[in-house]
Scaffold this active site. Structure first.
Site, PDB file in Angstrom:
ATOM      1  CE1 TYR A   1       0.905  -0.435   4.471  1.00 44.74           C
ATOM      2  CE2 TYR A   1       0.088   1.628   4.412  1.00 44.74           C
ATOM      3  CZ  TYR A   1       0.863   0.891   4.896  1.00 44.74           C
ATOM      4  OH  TYR A   1       1.611   0.926   6.185  1.00 44.74           O
TER       5      TYR A   1
ATOM      6  NE  ARG B   1       6.853   4.423   0.482  1.00 43.24           N
ATOM      7  CZ  ARG B   1       6.418   5.151   1.587  1.00 43.24           C
ATOM      8  NH1 ARG B   1       7.437   5.263   2.628  1.00 43.24           N
ATOM      9  NH2 ARG B   1       5.388   5.427   2.116  1.00 43.24           N
TER      10      ARG B   1
ATOM     11  NE  ARG C   1      -6.341 -19.466   3.523  1.00 44.26           N
ATOM     12  CZ  ARG C   1      -5.304 -20.139   4.148  1.00 44.26           C
ATOM     13  NH1 ARG C   1      -5.075 -21.200   3.826  1.00 44.26           N
ATOM     14  NH2 ARG C   1      -4.455 -19.638   5.079  1.00 44.26           N
TER      15      ARG C   1
ATOM     16  CE  LYS D   1       2.931   3.215   3.199  1.00 42.42           C
ATOM     17  NZ  LYS D   1       3.120   3.117   4.518  1.00 42.42           N
TER      18      LYS D   1
ATOM     19  CD  GLU E   1       9.920   2.103  10.491  1.00 40.21           C
ATOM     20  OE1 GLU E   1       9.675   2.768   9.793  1.00 40.21           O
ATOM     21  OE2 GLU E   1       9.495   0.512  10.142  1.00 40.21           O
TER      22      GLU E   1
HETATM   23  N1  PMP Z   1       7.049   3.726   9.309  1.00 42.87           N
HETATM   24  C1  PMP Z   1       6.380   3.062   9.311  1.00 42.87           C
HETATM   25  C2  PMP Z   1       6.120   1.604   9.602  1.00 42.87           C
HETATM   26  C3  PMP Z   1       4.973   3.633   8.519  1.00 42.87           C
HETATM   27  O1  PMP Z   1       3.873   2.734   8.383  1.00 42.87           O
HETATM   28  C4  PMP Z   1       4.999   4.670   8.088  1.00 42.87           C
HETATM   29  C5  PMP Z   1       3.710   5.332   7.204  1.00 42.87           C
HETATM   30  N2  PMP Z   1       3.363   4.683   6.097  1.00 42.87           N
HETATM   31  C6  PMP Z   1       6.452   5.574   8.013  1.00 42.87           C
HETATM   32  C7  PMP Z   1       7.247   5.116   8.625  1.00 42.87           C
HETATM   33  C8  PMP Z   1       6.456   6.961   7.635  1.00 42.87           C
HETATM   34  O2  PMP Z   1       6.434   7.060   5.998  1.00 42.87           O
HETATM   35  P1  PMP Z   1       5.795   8.113   5.082  1.00 42.87           P
HETATM   36  O3  PMP Z   1       6.694   9.471   5.529  1.00 42.87           O
HETATM   37  O4  PMP Z   1       6.155   7.773   3.898  1.00 42.87           O
HETATM   38  O5  PMP Z   1       4.359   8.516   5.624  1.00 42.87           O
END
Ligand code: PMP
Length: 287
Positions: free
Chosen positions: A33, A52, A100, A147, A180
């Site tokens: 996503y 990305r 599935r 992502k 993070e």
């Molecule tokens: N880290 C994680 C785990 C996230 O889910 C996000 C948001 N999608 C971010 C960092 C920040 O990414 P962005 O600046 O692209 O929103």
């Protein structure tokens, strides 16, 4: 104005927009996503988000659902139809619908879903007080750079933060270093006024807000270090903040109940937020 979603070629009322029960995103979290900020109707850093998205898809060997020009056209059309001025555009691509079975299906078409959400500006109180974070063990897989819609540890982390009265949880690796937040990147400012954020490896999502802010920091000539920092270093830092497509830059004033610096949002953090907002304000819609 009824809110619309885009689902595999059709614009549908949001409440009636559905995918098949054998969509692999639903059954296996086999999808990716993007969340693109929309500021004054402009898609912020659109091509960086689409780059990305392409990377996430190719790492998982999911075909691209549409060409970039076609996807951009649909993004603009959904924003227009929904009358979106400020908020987010959400895009999701899964490996599609198939009986599935864990292994990739021989035949499937990637499924594409787009939604928009109008969002209010951050409250004055939040900007004045800053936000609280808690720390917890990072329980995620080894490819946090993708992502993926597989977000269970992030969901559990954000819920733990909420139950602790905090806004975000900073995840911590086995070495005691912050990776993070659950949906944001983590930053500190040292006593020497150096801005520090973790280097972009497979341990974190390389945030688009992070990348743009790094450029702004370099352009402004602030001292910068892309490296890991420990929970102890964060607690002893002068300032701390988070970045993301929905947070922009938001000050952190408490970590695990301990005040950061003097307990008030940092001066440099405030400047960086302003640089980022100025940057968004300067954008014009690209083709
Ligand atoms: N880290 C994680 C785990 C996230 O889910 C996000 C948001 N999608 C971010 C960092 C920040 O990414 P962005 O600046 O692209 O929103």
């Amino acid at each position: 104005m009824p809110r619309l979603a885009y689902v595999n070629g059709r614009y549908l009322p949001h409440g009636a927009a559905t995918v098949h029960i054998e969509d692999r995103g639903y059954q296996f979290a086999d999808g990716v996503y993007e969340v693109v900020p929309v500021f004054n109707t402009i898609l912020v850093d659109e091509d960086m988000h689409l780059d990305r998205l392409d990377r996430s898809l190719s790492e998982l060997r999911i075909p691209q659902p549409l060409s970039r020009p076609a996807l951009k056209l649909i993004c603009r059309e959904l924003i227009r139809r929904n009358g979106l001025t400020n908020g987010i555009l959400y895009m999701q691509v899964t490996r599609g619908v198939a009986p599935r079975d864990h292994k990739f299906p021989k035949k499937s078409k990637p499924a594409l879903v787009l939604t928009t959400k109008q969002m209010k500006p951050h409250s004055e109180a939040l900007l004045r007080q800053g936000l609280k974070v808690v720390t917890l063990p990072d329980q995620r897989w080894a490819r946090c750079d993708i992502k993926s819609v597989s977000l269970l540890p992030n969901v559990l982390g954000k819920q733990a933060a909420t139950e602790a009265g905090a806004y975000e949880a900073w995840q911590v690796d086995r070495e005691g270093m912050v990776t993070e937040g659950t949906s944001t990147n983590a930053w500190i400012v040292t006593d020497g006024n150096r801005v520090v954020t973790r280097d972009a490896t497979n341990a974190i999502l390389n945030g688009i807000t992070r990348l743009t802010l790094l450029d702004l920091i370099r352009a402004e000539g602030y001292a910068l270090e892309e490296r890991s920092f420990s929970v102890d270093e964060a607690k002893a830092a002068r300032e701390a903040f988070i970045t993301s497509s929905t947070s922009f830059v938001l000050p952190v004033t408490q970590i695990d109940g301990q005040p950061v610096g003097n307990g008030h949002p940092g001066i440099l953090t405030g400047k960086l937020r302003q640089h980022y907002v100025d940057y968004m304000q300067s954008l014009r819609q690209s083709a």
